[in-house]
Design a protein around this motif. Structure first.
Motif, short mmCIF file in Angstrom:
data_model
loop_
_atom_site.label_atom_id
_atom_site.label_comp_id
_atom_site.label_asym_id
_atom_site.label_seq_id
_atom_site.Cartn_x
_atom_site.Cartn_y
_atom_site.Cartn_z
N THR A 103 0.83 -1.20 0.00
CA THR A 103 0.00 0.00 0.00
C THR A 103 0.87 1.26 0.00
OG1 THR A 103 -1.69 -1.21 1.24
CG2 THR A 103 -1.87 1.19 1.19
N ILE A 138 -5.67 2.49 5.38
CA ILE A 138 -4.31 1.92 5.23
C ILE A 138 -4.15 0.73 6.16
CG2 ILE A 138 -1.84 2.40 5.44
CD1 ILE A 138 -3.40 4.02 3.20
N ALA A 171 -6.15 -2.26 4.83
CA ALA A 171 -5.55 -2.83 3.62
C ALA A 171 -4.37 -3.73 3.94
CB ALA A 171 -5.12 -1.72 2.67
#
Length: 95
Positions: free
Chosen positions: A54, A75, A78
Motif C-alpha cells: 500500500t 491503510i 488494507a
C-alpha cells in the motif's frame, strides 16, 4: 530522498482516535534538515509512504521535536495492521 524505518503502531485518543508510527530520532534529524524546504505550514511535512503493498500520500505531523506518521483506517485495513503491530515504512520526500 527515501528513508525506511520500523516502529510500533500507537494510538492517540482525542475526539477521534488516530493511529501513528513515530519516526526514529536519526531519521527525524535528516527530515529536520530539509523541513524548511518542504513544509506547507505548522511543521507538517508532505510525503509518499509505503507499507507492504500500500502506497499513499500524507503529511508527517511534528511531535516533541520529531515526527509521527498518521495511519488512516483505510491503510491499516488494507495491510491488516493492528494497534501495537511493528511496521516498516518507506518514506519518500520530494527534496
Amino acid at each position: 530522498m527515501e528513508l525506511e524505518f520500523t516502529g510500533p503502531v500507537f494510538e492517540w485518543r482525542g475526539p477521534a482516535p488516530y493511529h501513528f508510527v513515530a519516526v526514529p530520532e536519526d531519521d527525524a534529524l535528516v527530515i529536520q534538515d530539509v523541513a524548511a524546504a518542504l513544509t506547507y505550514g505548522w511543521g507538517m511535512i508532505p510525503g509518499t509512504l509505503r507499507i507492504g503493498e500500500t502506497t499513499w500520500t500524507t503529511s508527517l505531523w511534528p511531535k516533541d521535536g520529531s515526527f509521527v506518521v498518521p495511519l488512516k483506517d483505510k491503510i491499516r485495513q488494507a495491510e491488516g495492521i493492528e494497534l501495537g503491530d511493528v511496521v516498516t515504512i518507506t518514506l519518500t520526500l520530494d527534496v
